[in-house]
Design a protein around this motif. Sequence first.
Motif, PDB file in Angstrom:
ATOM      1  N   ARG A 147      -1.596  -4.434   8.676  1.00 51.56           N
ATOM      2  CA  ARG A 147      -2.072  -3.395   9.598  1.00 51.56           C
ATOM      3  C   ARG A 147      -3.295  -3.931  10.321  1.00 51.56           C
ATOM      4  O   ARG A 147      -3.995  -4.791   9.787  1.00 51.56           O
ATOM      5  CB  ARG A 147      -2.437  -2.138   8.808  1.00 51.56           C
ATOM      6  N   GLU A 148      -3.565  -3.400  11.486  1.00 49.10           N
ATOM      7  CA  GLU A 148      -4.676  -3.892  12.300  1.00 49.10           C
ATOM      8  C   GLU A 148      -5.983  -3.971  11.507  1.00 49.10           C
ATOM      9  O   GLU A 148      -6.749  -4.921  11.627  1.00 49.10           O
ATOM     10  CB  GLU A 148      -4.849  -2.987  13.527  1.00 49.10           C
ATOM     11  N   GLU A 149      -6.221  -2.991  10.646  1.00 55.06           N
ATOM     12  CA  GLU A 149      -7.486  -2.943   9.911  1.00 55.06           C
ATOM     13  C   GLU A 149      -7.512  -3.851   8.670  1.00 55.06           C
ATOM     14  O   GLU A 149      -8.501  -3.881   7.934  1.00 55.06           O
ATOM     15  CB  GLU A 149      -7.834  -1.501   9.509  1.00 55.06           C
TER      16      GLU A 149
ATOM     17  N   PRO B  52       3.054  -1.981  11.609  1.00 52.04           N
ATOM     18  CA  PRO B  52       3.437  -0.657  12.109  1.00 52.04           C
ATOM     19  C   PRO B  52       3.916  -0.736  13.561  1.00 52.04           C
ATOM     20  O   PRO B  52       3.386  -1.504  14.362  1.00 52.04           O
ATOM     21  CB  PRO B  52       2.142   0.150  12.003  1.00 52.04           C
ATOM     22  N   LYS B  53       4.940   0.053  13.865  1.00 54.34           N
ATOM     23  CA  LYS B  53       5.486   0.062  15.226  1.00 54.34           C
ATOM     24  C   LYS B  53       4.454   0.594  16.224  1.00 54.34           C
ATOM     25  O   LYS B  53       3.496   1.265  15.843  1.00 54.34           O
ATOM     26  CB  LYS B  53       6.754   0.925  15.275  1.00 54.34           C
ATOM     27  N   ALA B  54       4.666   0.281  17.487  1.00 48.18           N
ATOM     28  CA  ALA B  54       3.767   0.727  18.561  1.00 48.18           C
ATOM     29  C   ALA B  54       3.570   2.240  18.484  1.00 48.18           C
ATOM     30  O   ALA B  54       4.511   2.987  18.219  1.00 48.18           O
ATOM     31  CB  ALA B  54       4.337   0.340  19.920  1.00 48.18           C
ATOM     32  N   GLY B  55       2.320   2.664  18.707  1.00 49.55           N
ATOM     33  CA  GLY B  55       1.995   4.081  18.691  1.00 49.55           C
ATOM     34  C   GLY B  55       1.666   4.612  17.311  1.00 49.55           C
ATOM     35  O   GLY B  55       1.304   5.773  17.157  1.00 49.55           O
ATOM     36  N   ARG B  56       1.807   3.781  16.287  1.00 56.04           N
ATOM     37  CA  ARG B  56       1.513   4.222  14.929  1.00 56.04           C
ATOM     38  C   ARG B  56       0.170   3.642  14.477  1.00 56.04           C
ATOM     39  O   ARG B  56      -0.247   2.589  14.945  1.00 56.04           O
ATOM     40  CB  ARG B  56       2.625   3.782  13.994  1.00 56.04           C
ATOM     41  N   ASP B  57      -0.489   4.327  13.551  1.00 58.91           N
ATOM     42  CA  ASP B  57      -1.767   3.837  13.022  1.00 58.91           C
ATOM     43  C   ASP B  57      -1.598   2.431  12.470  1.00 58.91           C
ATOM     44  O   ASP B  57      -0.633   2.160  11.747  1.00 58.91           O
ATOM     45  CB  ASP B  57      -2.276   4.751  11.900  1.00 58.91           C
ATOM     46  N   GLY B  58      -2.527   1.540  12.818  1.00 60.23           N
ATOM     47  CA  GLY B  58      -2.501   0.188  12.294  1.00 60.23           C
ATOM     48  C   GLY B  58      -1.650  -0.782  13.094  1.00 60.23           C
ATOM     49  O   GLY B  58      -1.499  -1.937  12.706  1.00 60.23           O
ATOM     50  N   HIS B  59      -1.087  -0.322  14.225  1.00 58.40           N
ATOM     51  CA  HIS B  59      -0.244  -1.191  15.058  1.00 58.40           C
ATOM     52  C   HIS B  59      -0.994  -2.468  15.437  1.00 58.40           C
ATOM     53  O   HIS B  59      -2.185  -2.438  15.736  1.00 58.40           O
ATOM     54  CB  HIS B  59       0.182  -0.451  16.326  1.00 58.40           C
ATOM     55  N   VAL B  60      -0.284  -3.596  15.380  1.00 59.78           N
ATOM     56  CA  VAL B  60      -0.854  -4.886  15.756  1.00 59.78           C
ATOM     57  C   VAL B  60      -0.160  -5.328  17.041  1.00 59.78           C
ATOM     58  O   VAL B  60       1.071  -5.330  17.115  1.00 59.78           O
ATOM     59  CB  VAL B  60      -0.624  -5.938  14.644  1.00 59.78           C
ATOM     60  N   GLU B  61      -0.940  -5.684  18.044  1.00 61.93           N
ATOM     61  CA  GLU B  61      -0.368  -6.097  19.326  1.00 61.93           C
ATOM     62  C   GLU B  61       0.445  -7.388  19.175  1.00 61.93           C
ATOM     63  O   GLU B  61       0.006  -8.318  18.478  1.00 61.93           O
ATOM     64  CB  GLU B  61      -1.485  -6.332  20.356  1.00 61.93           C
TER      65      GLU B  61
ATOM     66  N   ASP C   3       0.869  -1.174   0.000  1.00 63.59           N
ATOM     67  CA  ASP C   3       0.000   0.000   0.000  1.00 63.59           C
ATOM     68  C   ASP C   3       0.902   1.219   0.000  1.00 63.59           C
ATOM     69  O   ASP C   3       2.130   1.085   0.043  1.00 63.59           O
ATOM     70  CB  ASP C   3      -0.936  -0.021   1.215  1.00 63.59           C
ATOM     71  N   ASP C   4       0.316   2.416   0.018  1.00 63.22           N
ATOM     72  CA  ASP C   4       1.140   3.615  -0.067  1.00 63.22           C
ATOM     73  C   ASP C   4       1.915   3.917   1.220  1.00 63.22           C
ATOM     74  O   ASP C   4       2.723   4.831   1.247  1.00 63.22           O
ATOM     75  CB  ASP C   4       0.306   4.829  -0.501  1.00 63.22           C
ATOM     76  N   ASP C   5       1.708   3.127   2.277  1.00 64.03           N
ATOM     77  CA  ASP C   5       2.416   3.374   3.535  1.00 64.03           C
ATOM     78  C   ASP C   5       3.633   2.464   3.731  1.00 64.03           C
ATOM     79  O   ASP C   5       4.320   2.563   4.734  1.00 64.03           O
ATOM     80  CB  ASP C   5       1.467   3.219   4.731  1.00 64.03           C
TER      81      ASP C   5
ATOM     82  N   ALA D 255      12.384  -3.308  11.375  1.00 66.17           N
ATOM     83  CA  ALA D 255      12.617  -3.549   9.950  1.00 66.17           C
ATOM     84  C   ALA D 255      12.810  -2.258   9.160  1.00 66.17           C
ATOM     85  O   ALA D 255      13.493  -2.246   8.149  1.00 66.17           O
ATOM     86  CB  ALA D 255      11.448  -4.350   9.370  1.00 66.17           C
ATOM     87  N   ALA D 256      12.205  -1.186   9.624  1.00 66.65           N
ATOM     88  CA  ALA D 256      12.287   0.107   8.947  1.00 66.65           C
ATOM     89  C   ALA D 256      11.858   1.181   9.953  1.00 66.65           C
ATOM     90  O   ALA D 256      11.463   0.860  11.073  1.00 66.65           O
ATOM     91  CB  ALA D 256      11.392   0.114   7.718  1.00 66.65           C
ATOM     92  N   ARG D 257      11.915   2.414   9.531  1.00 69.01           N
ATOM     93  CA  ARG D 257      11.622   3.511  10.462  1.00 69.01           C
ATOM     94  C   ARG D 257      10.249   3.363  11.119  1.00 69.01           C
ATOM     95  O   ARG D 257      10.106   3.557  12.313  1.00 69.01           O
ATOM     96  CB  ARG D 257      11.710   4.842   9.721  1.00 69.01           C
ATOM     97  N   GLU D 258       9.235   2.989  10.339  1.00 71.63           N
ATOM     98  CA  GLU D 258       7.868   2.909  10.861  1.00 71.63           C
ATOM     99  C   GLU D 258       7.375   1.484  11.079  1.00 71.63           C
ATOM    100  O   GLU D 258       6.251   1.292  11.522  1.00 71.63           O
ATOM    101  CB  GLU D 258       6.905   3.604   9.876  1.00 71.63           C
ATOM    102  N   TRP D 259       8.198   0.466  10.741  1.00 71.60           N
ATOM    103  CA  TRP D 259       7.722  -0.912  10.694  1.00 71.60           C
ATOM    104  C   TRP D 259       8.565  -1.846  11.545  1.00 71.60           C
ATOM    105  O   TRP D 259       9.786  -1.792  11.512  1.00 71.60           O
ATOM    106  CB  TRP D 259       7.724  -1.420   9.256  1.00 71.60           C
ATOM    107  N   SER D 260       7.892  -2.738  12.252  1.00 67.03           N
ATOM    108  CA  SER D 260       8.545  -3.828  12.970  1.00 67.03           C
ATOM    109  C   SER D 260       8.416  -5.088  12.132  1.00 67.03           C
ATOM    110  O   SER D 260       7.428  -5.262  11.415  1.00 67.03           O
ATOM    111  CB  SER D 260       7.868  -4.083  14.322  1.00 67.03           C
ATOM    112  N   GLY D 261       9.394  -5.964  12.249  1.00 65.72           N
ATOM    113  CA  GLY D 261       9.347  -7.221  11.514  1.00 65.72           C
ATOM    114  C   GLY D 261       9.371  -8.397  12.467  1.00 65.72           C
ATOM    115  O   GLY D 261      10.153  -8.418  13.419  1.00 65.72           O
ATOM    116  N   THR D 262       8.513  -9.377  12.221  1.00 68.89           N
ATOM    117  CA  THR D 262       8.472 -10.602  13.003  1.00 68.89           C
ATOM    118  C   THR D 262       8.703 -11.765  12.044  1.00 68.89           C
ATOM    119  O   THR D 262       7.959 -11.925  11.079  1.00 68.89           O
ATOM    120  CB  THR D 262       7.102 -10.769  13.705  1.00 68.89           C
ATOM    121  N   ARG D 263       9.756 -12.549  12.307  1.00 70.26           N
ATOM    122  CA  ARG D 263      10.082 -13.682  11.432  1.00 70.26           C
ATOM    123  C   ARG D 263       9.292 -14.907  11.896  1.00 70.26           C
ATOM    124  O   ARG D 263       9.368 -15.299  13.062  1.00 70.26           O
ATOM    125  CB  ARG D 263      11.581 -13.966  11.488  1.00 70.26           C
TER     126      ARG D 263
END
Length: 142
Positions: free
Chosen positions: A68-70, A96-105, A32-34, A126-134
Amino acid sequence: MSATAGQAQSERSLAERLGLKPGQVVQEIGFDDDVDEELRSSVEAVTGNELVDEDYEDVVDVVLLWWREEDGDLFDGLADAMVPLTGGGHIWLLTPKAGRDGHVEPSDIGEAAQTAGLAQTSSVSAAREWSGTRLVAPKVHK
């Protein structure tokens, strides 16, 4: 070091943080665009291949799943992402990292992964706004 050489090294290090290697086929789901363009470029620089999309009809080594959560039911997303993986392949779930729109617990990730038969092996920034889970399918001992 020139600015471009420094940028190329920075790009490579993002994909290397994910353990990606030259020659791997990486499928991208949930674009997506994010999404993080620097991470995407890094993956292509390290693997030497363009990312393939959701319509790719062959096996892949790694799936990058932007989620993203949605986006709906994470279990369904993981189940779909497992289909094209080769034996020994894995999924990088990018959220998305904690505190950002779409964050997944993390608890939601753990529950969906376990239900899908996947094991969580590591987590990275994984990136400035993103966490990565392997996520990997557990090895079957015969």
